[in-house]
Enzyme design. Sequence first.
Site, PDB file in Angstrom:
ATOM      1  N   ARG A  95      67.045   4.571  24.157  1.00 16.31           N
ATOM      2  CA  ARG A  95      67.156   3.446  24.517  1.00 16.31           C
ATOM      3  C   ARG A  95      68.615   3.119  24.821  1.00 16.31           C
ATOM      4  NH1 ARG A  95      63.496   0.429  19.819  1.00 16.31           N
ATOM      5  NH2 ARG A  95      61.530   1.093  20.622  1.00 16.31           N
ATOM      6  N   ASP A 111      72.387   2.069  25.992  1.00 10.09           N
ATOM      7  CA  ASP A 111      72.837   0.810  25.912  1.00 10.09           C
ATOM      8  C   ASP A 111      73.336   0.142  27.151  1.00 10.09           C
ATOM      9  OD1 ASP A 111      72.769   0.917  23.059  1.00 10.09           O
ATOM     10  OD2 ASP A 111      74.799   1.551  23.085  1.00 10.09           O
ATOM     11  N   ARG A 148      79.146   5.739  20.457  1.00 11.37           N
ATOM     12  CA  ARG A 148      80.237   5.225  20.724  1.00 11.37           C
ATOM     13  C   ARG A 148      81.139   4.898  19.674  1.00 11.37           C
ATOM     14  NH1 ARG A 148      77.972   0.246  24.178  1.00 11.37           N
ATOM     15  NH2 ARG A 148      80.201  -0.318  24.293  1.00 11.37           N
TER      16      ARG A 148
END
Length: 244
Positions: free
Chosen positions: A50, A52, A197
Amino acid sequence: MNYRLDIEYDGSRYEGWQRQNRTTNTIQGKIEEVLSKMCETPIEIDGAGRTDAGVHAKGQVANVHLETEKSCEEICEYLNHYLPEDIAVQCVSEAEPRFHSRLLAKEKIYQYRILTGGHKNVFERKYVYPLQETLDIKAMKKAAEKLVGTHDFKSFCSNKKMKKSTVRTIYEIKLEEENGEIRITYRGNGFLYNMVRILTGTLIEVGRGEKMAESIDGILEAKERSGAGFTVPARGLILSEVRY
């Protein structure tokens, strides 16, 4: 019939992979919309990762159950004809009935690109983080070594309400520096929300000298998001591959 879709996309103008009630501007939503039109019935697909908002993919995998007389090649052709030009289905193939793109994934590989020197590249601007700073790559590699293995990565997750296990295994973190660019490749069994991230932001802070490589152990043990580094921009991140 269960089908596997191999997909790539430029995530710049989308609200991420996952279908959302508040917007139709997601990768999953766009693909489901085309398949629903093709089959004349609502279709839902499952993706392996999934990603971002703003994150790209070169090796996303999805699976979908369809009742259609079209061949795999015809399904692929139909999808690419109607999908936006920044989403492409590279291949459609028949899968085992129990194949599930997310639940059966063994490894996911992400890569983050950081521009540390030279002039900004107009044509690459959507795919790199233009940091334009000199980083201590040796210290970053030392810190990365401490992140490899099975750990509770709660400190590296943006979802404060996460109820499921935050334990993940990172098999490898590879840092490569060339022509004013650092590429960090993460290979693991799965990643939490914003995890790659935040890991990258933490390694950058080590590279700047704001954190010591030795501090990684304490950050992991604390299980507090505030202890880890900043969340780098989405545009430098790509889902490179999913392995089964």
